[in-house]
Design a protein around this motif. Structure first.
Motif, PDB file in Angstrom:
ATOM      1  N   LEU A  96       0.839  -1.201   0.000  1.00 55.20           N
ATOM      2  CA  LEU A  96       0.000   0.000   0.000  1.00 55.20           C
ATOM      3  C   LEU A  96       0.875   1.254   0.000  1.00 55.20           C
ATOM      4  CD1 LEU A  96      -2.627   1.563   0.156  1.00 55.20           C
ATOM      5  CD2 LEU A  96      -2.859   0.914   2.540  1.00 55.20           C
ATOM      6  N   ASP A  97       2.005   1.217   0.727  1.00 55.22           N
ATOM      7  CA  ASP A  97       2.948   2.348   0.703  1.00 55.22           C
ATOM      8  C   ASP A  97       3.340   2.668  -0.743  1.00 55.22           C
ATOM      9  OD1 ASP A  97       3.127   2.843   3.430  1.00 55.22           O
ATOM     10  OD2 ASP A  97       4.774   1.433   3.737  1.00 55.22           O
ATOM     11  N   VAL A  99       1.677   1.846  -3.515  1.00 57.04           N
ATOM     12  CA  VAL A  99       0.500   2.355  -4.236  1.00 57.04           C
ATOM     13  C   VAL A  99       0.331   3.842  -3.949  1.00 57.04           C
ATOM     14  CG1 VAL A  99      -2.040   2.236  -4.357  1.00 57.04           C
ATOM     15  CG2 VAL A  99      -0.700   0.127  -4.326  1.00 57.04           C
ATOM     16  N   LEU A 100       0.483   4.221  -2.687  1.00 54.44           N
ATOM     17  CA  LEU A 100       0.303   5.628  -2.297  1.00 54.44           C
ATOM     18  C   LEU A 100       1.359   6.522  -2.944  1.00 54.44           C
ATOM     19  CD1 LEU A 100      -0.521   4.998   1.477  1.00 54.44           C
ATOM     20  CD2 LEU A 100      -2.113   5.841  -0.252  1.00 54.44           C
ATOM     21  N   MET A 103       0.302   7.014  -6.499  1.00 54.37           N
ATOM     22  CA  MET A 103      -0.847   7.923  -6.579  1.00 54.37           C
ATOM     23  C   MET A 103      -0.375   9.367  -6.481  1.00 54.37           C
ATOM     24  SD  MET A 103      -3.497   5.927  -4.057  1.00 54.37           S
ATOM     25  CE  MET A 103      -4.749   7.202  -3.942  1.00 54.37           C
TER      26      MET A 103
ATOM     27  N   PHE B  24       0.972   5.887   7.514  1.00 57.36           N
ATOM     28  CA  PHE B  24       1.301   5.993   6.090  1.00 57.36           C
ATOM     29  C   PHE B  24       1.809   7.400   5.799  1.00 57.36           C
ATOM     30  CE2 PHE B  24      -1.868   2.647   6.390  1.00 57.36           C
ATOM     31  CZ  PHE B  24      -1.224   1.630   5.701  1.00 57.36           C
ATOM     32  N   ALA B  26       1.221   9.153   3.192  1.00 57.08           N
ATOM     33  CA  ALA B  26       0.284   9.922   2.364  1.00 57.08           C
ATOM     34  C   ALA B  26      -0.877  10.463   3.214  1.00 57.08           C
ATOM     35  CB  ALA B  26      -0.240   9.028   1.251  1.00 57.08           C
ATOM     36  N   ALA B  30      -5.816  10.018   0.309  1.00 57.21           N
ATOM     37  CA  ALA B  30      -5.193   8.998  -0.544  1.00 57.21           C
ATOM     38  C   ALA B  30      -5.334   7.597   0.064  1.00 57.21           C
ATOM     39  CB  ALA B  30      -3.722   9.330  -0.753  1.00 57.21           C
ATOM     40  N   TRP B  44      -2.816  -4.074  -3.615  1.00 56.39           N
ATOM     41  CA  TRP B  44      -2.075  -4.270  -2.356  1.00 56.39           C
ATOM     42  C   TRP B  44      -2.688  -5.281  -1.398  1.00 56.39           C
ATOM     43  CZ3 TRP B  44      -4.380  -3.094   2.299  1.00 56.39           C
ATOM     44  CH2 TRP B  44      -5.499  -2.261   2.273  1.00 56.39           C
TER      45      TRP B  44
END
Lengths: 112, 158
Positions: A96-97, A99-100, A103, B24, B26, B30, B44
């Protein structure tokens, strides 16, 4: 191969966890296991039965006694399973890190 | 390194909850989107190495369906179904889910919060299982530091 579901269910009970902790320091008779608890021997035997069926402990025949000890295979299997679960979650969030990060760079590109 | 900052925390609460927290880099918007857009979820939410998610249905609206199907070349496949209950962009998601193995497991009620934390996000996922036994069967108690079985094993090695 121990049944992991019954192993975790067996661990949900504090008395059974205490029994396992006691057995971690070595083999013990039913009487020795019953001593720290305000419980009858049949009640303790019932807990031992649950632990045994879950593959967490095994018994040995010693004359009239049936001392119990930890079943290494059962404990190890459970341990590995939990480590796996935790690792799966960690893996998800590491992905996910990424993916972020993607993005973020995508939206910056759009702004330009 | 952000390793320590991002470290996953996993602990039990009361008899029926499991709480996972993770930071995270972000902003909440997001992270929320990555949890509600099927195209992003598919990238993910894959678990251990070797699994893919060929089917990802994620209808992010109250009453919307969830269906995640995972497949592994050697280990076969399984799926999760569920429903969204509440959505508050970009701070909170409430949904229920169950695993099909193939019999459905009891419903896991999940509240996921995304709180701004500096320039990043602190995610808190709170799972509620129907009873202590189900939770124990799912994760067992005291997992934060490796749980009882590890303690037991550690004790036996000391």
């Amino acid at each position: 191969m121990p049944n992991l579901n019954s192993a975790f269910a067996a661990l949900a009970d504090p008395t059974r966890r205490a029994i396992l902790a006691r057995l971690a320091s070595g083999e013990a008779s039913v009487m020795e296991l019953a001593k720290p608890f305000e419980m009858t021997q049949p009640a303790i035997s019932q807990h031992l039965k649950v632990l045994e069926e879950a593959g967490l402990i095994v018994r040995r025949v010693d004359g009239t006694k049936r001392p119990r000890r930890l079943a290494k295979a059962g404990i190890d299997a459970m341990d590995q399973w939990l480590a796996m679960l935790r690792k799966a979650l960690e893996k998800n969030y590491d992905r996910l890190d990424e993916v972020l990060t993607t993005m973020q760079s995508d939206s910056e590109r759009k702004k330009r | 390194m952000t390793m320590t900052m991002n470290r996953l925390s996993l602990k039990t609460e009361g008899d029926t909850h499991i709480v996972v927290t993770r930071r995270f880099a972000a902003p909440p918007e997001a992270v929320y989107r990555a949890h509600t857009d099927p195209k992003l979820v598919q990238k993910w939410l894959l678990g251990p190495e070797g699994w893919s998610m060929p089917v990802c249905i994620c209808e992010a609206r109250p009453g919307g369906r969830i269906r995640y199907e995972w497949a592994h070349e050697k280990k076969g496949s399984f799926h999760v179904t569920g429903e969204f209950l509440e959505l508050e962009p970009y701070s909170r998601i409430v949904h229920v889910e169950r695993m099909h193995l193939p019999d459905p497991t009891p419903d896991n009620h999940v509240e996921t919060r995304f709180d701004a934390d500096g320039t990043g996000t602190l995610m808190t996922m709170r799972m509620t299982l129907p009873d202590a036994k189900t939770r124990a069967a799912m994760l067992a108690t005291g997992m934060e530091r490796g749980m009882e079985a590890s303690y037991v094993r550690l004790d036996s090695m000391l």
